[in-house]
Scaffold this active site. Sequence first.
Site, PDB file in Angstrom:
ATOM      1  N   SER A 127      13.824  29.782 -24.164  1.00  0.00           N
ATOM      2  CA  SER A 127      14.100  29.812 -25.604  1.00  0.00           C
ATOM      3  C   SER A 127      15.460  30.405 -25.947  1.00  0.00           C
ATOM      4  O   SER A 127      15.922  31.351 -25.315  1.00  0.00           O
ATOM      5  CB  SER A 127      13.015  30.664 -26.270  1.00  0.00           C
ATOM      6  OG  SER A 127      13.381  30.995 -27.579  1.00  0.00           O
ATOM      7  N   GLU A 129      15.808  32.269 -28.276  1.00  0.00           N
ATOM      8  CA  GLU A 129      15.515  33.655 -28.680  1.00  0.00           C
ATOM      9  C   GLU A 129      16.002  34.630 -27.592  1.00  0.00           C
ATOM     10  O   GLU A 129      16.233  35.800 -27.872  1.00  0.00           O
ATOM     11  CB  GLU A 129      14.014  33.790 -28.943  1.00  0.00           C
ATOM     12  CG  GLU A 129      13.513  35.148 -29.397  1.00  0.00           C
ATOM     13  CD  GLU A 129      13.877  35.552 -30.823  1.00  0.00           C
ATOM     14  OE1 GLU A 129      14.319  34.704 -31.612  1.00  0.00           O
ATOM     15  OE2 GLU A 129      13.733  36.745 -31.141  1.00  0.00           O
ATOM     16  N   TYR A 151       8.932  39.055 -27.561  1.00  0.00           N
ATOM     17  CA  TYR A 151       8.838  37.647 -27.161  1.00  0.00           C
ATOM     18  C   TYR A 151      10.076  37.250 -26.357  1.00  0.00           C
ATOM     19  O   TYR A 151       9.975  36.623 -25.298  1.00  0.00           O
ATOM     20  CB  TYR A 151       8.699  36.769 -28.414  1.00  0.00           C
ATOM     21  CG  TYR A 151       8.889  35.291 -28.167  1.00  0.00           C
ATOM     22  CD1 TYR A 151       7.846  34.492 -27.723  1.00  0.00           C
ATOM     23  CD2 TYR A 151      10.136  34.686 -28.396  1.00  0.00           C
ATOM     24  CE1 TYR A 151       8.027  33.123 -27.504  1.00  0.00           C
ATOM     25  CE2 TYR A 151      10.327  33.331 -28.186  1.00  0.00           C
ATOM     26  CZ  TYR A 151       9.276  32.553 -27.738  1.00  0.00           C
ATOM     27  OH  TYR A 151       9.470  31.207 -27.520  1.00  0.00           O
TER      28      TYR A 151
HETATM   29  P1  NAP Z   1       2.975  26.538 -30.150  1.00  0.00           P
HETATM   30  O1  NAP Z   1       2.757  25.415 -31.093  1.00  0.00           O
HETATM   31  O2  NAP Z   1       2.803  27.938 -30.628  1.00  0.00           O
HETATM   32  O3  NAP Z   1       1.968  26.305 -28.913  1.00  0.00           O
HETATM   33  C1  NAP Z   1       1.715  27.320 -27.978  1.00  0.00           C
HETATM   34  C2  NAP Z   1       0.656  26.833 -27.015  1.00  0.00           C
HETATM   35  O4  NAP Z   1       0.400  27.873 -26.059  1.00  0.00           O
HETATM   36  C3  NAP Z   1      -0.701  26.500 -27.680  1.00  0.00           C
HETATM   37  O5  NAP Z   1      -1.197  25.320 -27.118  1.00  0.00           O
HETATM   38  C4  NAP Z   1      -1.559  27.689 -27.261  1.00  0.00           C
HETATM   39  O6  NAP Z   1      -2.932  27.398 -27.153  1.00  0.00           O
HETATM   40  C5  NAP Z   1      -1.002  27.968 -25.868  1.00  0.00           C
HETATM   41  N1  NAP Z   1      -1.412  29.272 -25.356  1.00  0.00           N
HETATM   42  C6  NAP Z   1      -1.327  30.473 -25.977  1.00  0.00           C
HETATM   43  N2  NAP Z   1      -1.841  31.447 -25.200  1.00  0.00           N
HETATM   44  C7  NAP Z   1      -2.256  30.835 -24.047  1.00  0.00           C
HETATM   45  C8  NAP Z   1      -2.899  31.299 -22.876  1.00  0.00           C
HETATM   46  N3  NAP Z   1      -3.207  32.582 -22.694  1.00  0.00           N
HETATM   47  N4  NAP Z   1      -3.192  30.399 -21.905  1.00  0.00           N
HETATM   48  C9  NAP Z   1      -2.896  29.077 -22.075  1.00  0.00           C
HETATM   49  N5  NAP Z   1      -2.291  28.579 -23.176  1.00  0.00           N
HETATM   50  C10 NAP Z   1      -1.981  29.454 -24.152  1.00  0.00           C
HETATM   51  O7  NAP Z   1       4.415  26.435 -29.483  1.00  0.00           O
HETATM   52  P2  NAP Z   1       5.458  25.212 -29.450  1.00  0.00           P
HETATM   53  O8  NAP Z   1       6.310  25.306 -30.648  1.00  0.00           O
HETATM   54  O9  NAP Z   1       4.749  23.969 -29.115  1.00  0.00           O
HETATM   55  O10 NAP Z   1       6.373  25.677 -28.225  1.00  0.00           O
HETATM   56  C11 NAP Z   1       6.055  25.305 -26.891  1.00  0.00           C
HETATM   57  C12 NAP Z   1       6.720  26.277 -25.941  1.00  0.00           C
HETATM   58  O11 NAP Z   1       8.138  26.239 -26.140  1.00  0.00           O
HETATM   59  C13 NAP Z   1       6.315  27.743 -26.104  1.00  0.00           C
HETATM   60  O12 NAP Z   1       6.337  28.328 -24.826  1.00  0.00           O
HETATM   61  C14 NAP Z   1       7.427  28.322 -26.960  1.00  0.00           C
HETATM   62  O13 NAP Z   1       7.543  29.705 -26.735  1.00  0.00           O
HETATM   63  C15 NAP Z   1       8.606  27.549 -26.437  1.00  0.00           C
HETATM   64  N6  NAP Z   1       9.726  27.351 -27.362  1.00  0.00           N
HETATM   65  C16 NAP Z   1       9.484  26.836 -28.593  1.00  0.00           C
HETATM   66  C17 NAP Z   1      10.542  26.608 -29.448  1.00  0.00           C
HETATM   67  C18 NAP Z   1      10.332  26.018 -30.820  1.00  0.00           C
HETATM   68  O14 NAP Z   1      11.249  26.131 -31.651  1.00  0.00           O
HETATM   69  N7  NAP Z   1       9.206  25.359 -31.079  1.00  0.00           N
HETATM   70  C19 NAP Z   1      11.866  26.891 -29.028  1.00  0.00           C
HETATM   71  C20 NAP Z   1      12.057  27.401 -27.742  1.00  0.00           C
HETATM   72  C21 NAP Z   1      10.980  27.611 -26.907  1.00  0.00           C
HETATM   73  P3  NAP Z   1      -3.966  27.613 -28.388  1.00  0.00           P
HETATM   74  O15 NAP Z   1      -3.802  26.394 -29.226  1.00  0.00           O
HETATM   75  O16 NAP Z   1      -5.299  27.708 -27.727  1.00  0.00           O
HETATM   76  O17 NAP Z   1      -3.541  28.854 -29.091  1.00  0.00           O
HETATM   77  N1  GDD Z   2       8.291  33.216 -39.821  1.00  0.00           N
HETATM   78  C1  GDD Z   2       9.040  33.613 -40.854  1.00  0.00           C
HETATM   79  N2  GDD Z   2       8.439  33.887 -42.061  1.00  0.00           N
HETATM   80  N3  GDD Z   2      10.370  33.755 -40.658  1.00  0.00           N
HETATM   81  C2  GDD Z   2      11.111  34.130 -41.721  1.00  0.00           C
HETATM   82  C3  GDD Z   2      10.568  34.396 -42.990  1.00  0.00           C
HETATM   83  C4  GDD Z   2       9.159  34.286 -43.155  1.00  0.00           C
HETATM   84  O1  GDD Z   2       8.605  34.511 -44.231  1.00  0.00           O
HETATM   85  N4  GDD Z   2      11.571  34.724 -43.830  1.00  0.00           N
HETATM   86  C5  GDD Z   2      12.697  34.670 -43.138  1.00  0.00           C
HETATM   87  N5  GDD Z   2      12.442  34.314 -41.858  1.00  0.00           N
HETATM   88  C6  GDD Z   2      13.432  34.206 -40.778  1.00  0.00           C
HETATM   89  C7  GDD Z   2      13.088  35.010 -39.526  1.00  0.00           C
HETATM   90  O2  GDD Z   2      13.424  36.399 -39.745  1.00  0.00           O
HETATM   91  C8  GDD Z   2      13.984  34.314 -38.509  1.00  0.00           C
HETATM   92  O3  GDD Z   2      15.283  34.828 -38.562  1.00  0.00           O
HETATM   93  C9  GDD Z   2      14.003  32.859 -38.988  1.00  0.00           C
HETATM   94  O4  GDD Z   2      13.481  32.877 -40.323  1.00  0.00           O
HETATM   95  C10 GDD Z   2      13.182  31.915 -38.131  1.00  0.00           C
HETATM   96  O5  GDD Z   2      11.897  32.450 -37.962  1.00  0.00           O
HETATM   97  P1  GDD Z   2      10.716  31.585 -37.275  1.00  0.00           P
HETATM   98  O6  GDD Z   2      10.577  30.285 -37.968  1.00  0.00           O
HETATM   99  O7  GDD Z   2       9.516  32.467 -37.204  1.00  0.00           O
HETATM  100  O8  GDD Z   2      11.291  31.242 -35.834  1.00  0.00           O
HETATM  101  P2  GDD Z   2      12.044  32.134 -34.739  1.00  0.00           P
HETATM  102  O9  GDD Z   2      13.483  31.724 -34.728  1.00  0.00           O
HETATM  103  O10 GDD Z   2      11.759  33.557 -34.891  1.00  0.00           O
HETATM  104  O11 GDD Z   2      11.327  31.649 -33.399  1.00  0.00           O
HETATM  105  C11 GDD Z   2      11.129  30.252 -33.134  1.00  0.00           C
HETATM  106  O12 GDD Z   2      12.227  29.731 -32.444  1.00  0.00           O
HETATM  107  C12 GDD Z   2      12.432  30.284 -31.129  1.00  0.00           C
HETATM  108  C13 GDD Z   2      13.686  29.618 -30.554  1.00  0.00           C
HETATM  109  O13 GDD Z   2      14.833  30.280 -30.983  1.00  0.00           O
HETATM  110  C14 GDD Z   2       9.822  30.137 -32.347  1.00  0.00           C
HETATM  111  O14 GDD Z   2       9.478  28.776 -32.239  1.00  0.00           O
HETATM  112  C15 GDD Z   2       9.971  30.684 -30.951  1.00  0.00           C
HETATM  113  O15 GDD Z   2       8.801  30.403 -30.192  1.00  0.00           O
HETATM  114  C16 GDD Z   2      11.183  30.013 -30.302  1.00  0.00           C
HETATM  115  O16 GDD Z   2      11.366  30.461 -28.988  1.00  0.00           O
END
Ligand code: NAP
Ligand code: GDD
Length: 327
Positions: A127, A129, A151
Site C-alpha cells: 500500500s 500508506e 496499518y
Molecule cells: P477490503 O474491502 O477491506 O477487504 C479486505 C478483505 O480481507 C475482506 O475480504 C476481509 O474479509 C479479509 N480479511 C480480513 N481479516 C481477515 C482474516 N483474518 N483472514 C482472512 N481474510 C481476512 O479491502 P480492499 O480494498 O479490497 O483491499 C484489498 C487489499 O489491498 C487489502 O490488503 C488492502 O489493505 C490492500 N490495499 C487496498 C487499497 C485500496 O485503496 N483499496 C490500496 C492499497 C492496498 P471479511 O469480508 O470476512 O471481513
Molecule cells: N475514512 C475517512 N472518514 N477518512 C476521512 C474522513 C472521514 O470522515 N474525513 C477525512 N478523511 C481523510 C483521511 O484522514 C485520509 O487522509 C483520507 O480521507 C482517506 O481516508 P480513507 O478513505 O479512509 O483511506 P486511507 O487513505 O486512509 O486508506 C486507504 O488507502 C490506502 C492506500 O493508500 C485504504 O484503502 C487502505 O487500505 C489503503 O492501503
Amino acid sequence: MPRALITGITGQDGFYLSRLLLSKGYEVFGLVRGQNNPKIAALERDLPGVRILTGDLLDLSSILRALEASAPDEVYNLGAISFVAYSWENVSLTSDVTGKGVLNVLEAIRLYARDDAERVRFYQASSSEMFGKVQRVPQTESTLLWPRSPYGVAKVYGHYMTINYRESYGMHASSGILFNHESPLRGPEFVTRKITLAAARIAAGKQDKLYLGNLDARRDWGFAGDYVEAMWRMLQQDVADDYVVSTNETHSVQEFVERAFGRVGIDDWQRYVEQDARFLRPAEVDLLIGDSSKAHERLGWKPAVTFNALVDMMVDADVARVRNAEA
Ligand code: NAP
Ligand code: GDD
C-alpha cells in the site's frame, strides 16, 4: 486451466480480481474466514464461478489446507484489516492480520511448494500508506518508507517479508504498492464512499449533514477495476518484482466532495458538510501521489478511469441504490 487462490475475496478488490480471472478462464478459489460469514451468500450470488474455501490469515494450517485443496498456480493475498483509522483502535489485531498474515501465507506456500519454490506465484497487496510522511514527491518503488499508522507499519512488514522470501527461497513473490483505489463496491467507512453515499442521500432528502475529518488530505485515487489488471500482469512476468500502481494525479478530499455534490446538482456543498474531530487521525498522511512509470514500462499497464469519471461512477451507483431503497 490456470488456478488462482485469493485471500480477501469478499472485499472490494476480491470481487474485481475474481471477475477478471474468471473472464480469463481461471479456476478461482476464495479463502473466506469465519463461521457462516454472511458475505458468502453475496459472493455466491455475484461470482457464482468462485469456489469457496474456509480459512483465516491468522491460522497457517488453514492456509496450507486451502493450498492443498486448490493447488493454485497463483496466490493473491488481498486479505487484511484495511481501514487505517480502525488500526489505531486494534493495533495488535492489525499487526497480526495485516502484517503476520502475510508471513503465514508465504510460509504456507513455501511448505506446500517444497523443493519447487517458484511453482506458486505470489502477489502481496502492499500500500501507498507505507509512504506515510512522504520523503519524496512523487513516490516510486525506491522512495523511503515512513509509515504513519499501525496499518502502514504492518504493510511495511508484509512488503519486506515478501521481498525476503523472494531473495531467500527464490519464490516468485511480487509486491504491488497500490495507491488508493475505489469503486461503487468500496466500503462506506472509507472517505470516498462515505461522500458519494451522503451526496446521494442528501440530494434525496434522506440525510441532513455529512461529518468529515481532514478535508485537506490529498490522495492519488484510481479505479479498483483498473488496478486488479496490474496485479495479474505482475504475476505473468518471468521475474517477480515490486511495482507502484497509481494514476500519478493527486486530489484533496475537498475536491472529491465538490465533484460528488456537483454530480447530484448541489453546488453549495458547504451547507451540508461539517468537520468533526472524531474523524481526525492521531497521525495523518497529508499527500500521496505516485509515479507508476515502472508499471507502465514493464507491465504495459496504465489506468483507464479518470478522477472525475470515478467520482461520477460512484455517485451514480449510490443514487441508484438510494432510488431502489437499498441505501
Ligand atoms: P477490503 O474491502 O477491506 O477487504 C479486505 C478483505 O480481507 C475482506 O475480504 C476481509 O474479509 C479479509 N480479511 C480480513 N481479516 C481477515 C482474516 N483474518 N483472514 C482472512 N481474510 C481476512 O479491502 P480492499 O480494498 O479490497 O483491499 C484489498 C487489499 O489491498 C487489502 O490488503 C488492502 O489493505 C490492500 N490495499 C487496498 C487499497 C485500496 O485503496 N483499496 C490500496 C492499497 C492496498 P471479511 O469480508 O470476512 O471481513
Ligand atoms: N475514512 C475517512 N472518514 N477518512 C476521512 C474522513 C472521514 O470522515 N474525513 C477525512 N478523511 C481523510 C483521511 O484522514 C485520509 O487522509 C483520507 O480521507 C482517506 O481516508 P480513507 O478513505 O479512509 O483511506 P486511507 O487513505 O486512509 O486508506 C486507504 O488507502 C490506502 C492506500 O493508500 C485504504 O484503502 C487502505 O487500505 C489503503 O492501503
